[in-house]
Design an enzyme around this catalytic site. Structure first.
Site, PDB file in Angstrom:
ATOM      1  N   LYS A  87       1.019  -1.280  -0.055  1.00 32.41           N
ATOM      2  CA  LYS A  87      -0.122   0.011   0.006  1.00 32.41           C
ATOM      3  C   LYS A  87       0.806   1.216   0.015  1.00 32.41           C
ATOM      4  CE  LYS A  87      -2.363  -0.709   3.756  1.00 32.41           C
ATOM      5  NZ  LYS A  87      -3.283  -0.291   4.850  1.00 32.41           N
ATOM      6  N   LYS A 132       7.742  -0.567   5.197  1.00 36.40           N
ATOM      7  CA  LYS A 132       7.243  -1.578   6.128  1.00 36.40           C
ATOM      8  C   LYS A 132       6.785  -0.817   7.451  1.00 36.40           C
ATOM      9  CE  LYS A 132       9.823  -5.441   4.725  1.00 36.40           C
ATOM     10  NZ  LYS A 132      10.723  -6.493   5.020  1.00 36.40           N
TER      11      LYS A 132
END
Length: 137
Positions: free
Chosen positions: A48, A52
């Protein structure tokens, strides 16, 4: 005779867990009597946002599971599976932050969809940006 159970589901990353996270989870829990929380996996977050999370998924899941207002928590592995998660957990209500207003209306045929206001003045993204250490020149 006991009252019918209202199952509420919500999703999030819950990285750098803060009061905004707690507030929305408590308000989501108040909409029913069984709160189910999907915690985005590290891979989903990377897909997305290209980043991370600071804390790995197993730690973020453990934090969410430990909250009194949460009855169940699971790993959300794909945005495309939201309908399947709603069906699997037999959710009556989907709760999302109002920054997502309208973006989950397609699930209104499966359950009620509620967008709750975010806590003013706090955001994981802002916290991460504030913690960023500038590169030495």
């Amino acid at each position: 005779m006991s009252a019918p159970q209202t199952r509420v589901i919500t999703f999030g990353t819950y990285d750098l867990f803060h009061i905004g996270h707690l507030n929305i989870l408590k308000r989501a829990a108040a909409l029913g009597n069984h709160l189910i929380v999907g915690v985005s996996t590290d891979a989903l977050n990377f897909s997305k946002k290209g980043l991370k999370p600071v804390f790995p998924q197993h730690e973020r899941l453990a934090i969410v599971e430990a909250l009194r207002c949460v009855n169940e928590a699971f790993y959300e592995e794909s945005l495309e599976l939201k309908a399947e998660y709603i069906k699997h957990y037999k959710a009556d209500v989907l709760v999302m932050g109002d920054d997502w207003a309208g973006r989950f209306d397609q699930f209104k045929s499966l359950c009620d969809v509620v967008y709750l206001p975010r806590t003013e003045g706090i955001s994981t993204t802002d916290i991460k940006q504030g913690l960023a250490i500038p590169a030495k020149v």
